[in-house]
Design an enzyme around this catalytic site. Structure first.
Site, PDB file in Angstrom:
ATOM      1  CB  CYS A  91      69.583  54.559  64.281  1.00 29.00           C
ATOM      2  SG  CYS A  91      70.154  54.246  62.616  1.00 29.00           S
ATOM      3  CG  HIS A 199      70.443  49.935  65.984  1.00 35.03           C
ATOM      4  ND1 HIS A 199      69.184  50.485  65.985  1.00 35.03           N
ATOM      5  CD2 HIS A 199      71.020  50.318  64.825  1.00 35.03           C
ATOM      6  CE1 HIS A 199      68.997  51.163  64.865  1.00 35.03           C
ATOM      7  NE2 HIS A 199      70.102  51.077  64.138  1.00 35.03           N
ATOM      8  CD  GLU A 201      67.704  49.262  69.078  1.00 32.48           C
ATOM      9  OE1 GLU A 201      68.671  49.792  69.652  1.00 32.48           O
ATOM     10  OE2 GLU A 201      67.360  49.567  67.915  1.00 32.48           O
TER      11      GLU A 201
END
Lengths: 228, 80
Positions: A91, A199, A201
């Site tokens: 990002c 994302h 994660e």
């Protein structure tokens, strides 16, 4: 003996996904992980992967990621890149990597001018990179996005070169932001530096919506095993 | 020495902000508006007397930070 990859997560003023990355790596994926401060000029040579996390470094002033590019730690990050070691920009981190010239192109404002917070489907384009070797070819995965400036742009010549080199790793199944050629994630020519708007994660636990992102970190672990 | 730096998106790159402003202007009844592009102005004040070296420094500032050459053009306007 297995060797766990050692991660360093750089914290900038305004980073907010540094904690998500930490949680994913430390508590879910059982990796070695440490925070790095943007004002430090160096970090331990033993670190295998540097993560430039998501967020709003320096308030997104001027352009997303532009000011973070000149943080003292970035010289060490460039050195890490030159040694052929792995870097992930997620990002805002992806924006930094393009601003630094470590990845081609740039990220424009979303076509609809809105900040988009959603879970989207991505289609795997390459499964031989250090970041994607645990995925299947053409696999569709669900990963969250949260950005206002994720509309990838690059000139035609560079795009053709990137396609020929297999540098486009992830494409959106349905383009949310106007990104050129539906691009969601790319790597450099050597395939050691990854930049992606989604994302991974935030997709490592079933309880928060899925584990498709975990395979990315497992790909890195697999790559590191084969390196040693 | 003061200067204004004008940063604009390259013509080849879509400008969704300009497009939104254009639509709003049309809605307000300004039907003669053909195209709008949005850029930014950065005012810089320098502790420097020479126009020549100020301009040189500003050029470097633009190349390094103020504009992104992949998507933007810049113009420097010196003011006394």
């Amino acid at each position: 003996m297995s060797k766990k990859p050692k991660y360093g997560i750089v914290v900038f003023p305004g980073s907010n996904c540094d904690i998500d990355c930490w949680r994913a790596l430390d508590q879910v994926l059982d990796a070695d992980v440490t925070y790095l401060w943007h004002q430090d000029a160096t970090f331990a040579q033993e670190l295998d992967v540097i993560i430039l996390p998501g967020g709003f470094s320096y308030g997104d002033y001027l352009r997303g990621g532009a000011i973070a590019t000149f943080s003292p730690i970035m010289e060490a990050v460039k050195k890490h890149a030159k040694q052929g070691k792995l870097i992930m920009g997620i990002c805002n981190g992806f924006q930094m990597l393009t601003e630094m010239g470590l990845l081609p192109g740039t990220l424009l404002k979303n076509k609809n001018l809105k900040f988009i917070c959603d879970t989207v489907e991505l289609v795997l384009q390459q499964t031989t990179s250090p970041f994607t070797n645990q995925y299947q070819e053409d696999q569709t995965i669900s990963i969250p996005i949260a950005h206002g400036q994720g509309n990838y742009y690059v000139d035609d010549n560079t795009l053709h070169k990137m396609e020929a080199n297999g540098q486009i790793l992830f494409k959106y199944a349905r383009n949310p932001n106007g990104s050129l050629s539906d691009i969601a994630g790319i790597c450099n020519e050597q395939r050691t530096i990854l930049g992606m708007m989604p994302h991974p994660e935030r997709a490592v636990e079933e309880i928060i919506g899925g584990t498709d992102g975990a395979l990315l970190f497992q790909s890195i672990a697999n790559y590191m095993l084969n390196q040693n | 020495m003061k200067a204004k730096v004008l940063v604009t998106r390259k013509k080849s790159i879509a400008d969704p902000e300009g497009h939104a402003v254009q639509k709003a202007l049309t809605q307000l009844g300004f039907d003669q508006v053909k195209n709008v592009r949005v850029g930014k102005i950065i005012e810089v004040e320098l502790d420097q007397q020479s126009v020549h070296s100020s301009k040189e420094q500003l050029q470097q500032m633009c190349e390094k930070l103020l504009a992104n050459p992949v998507m933007e053009n810049f113009e420097i306007e010196m003011q006394s």
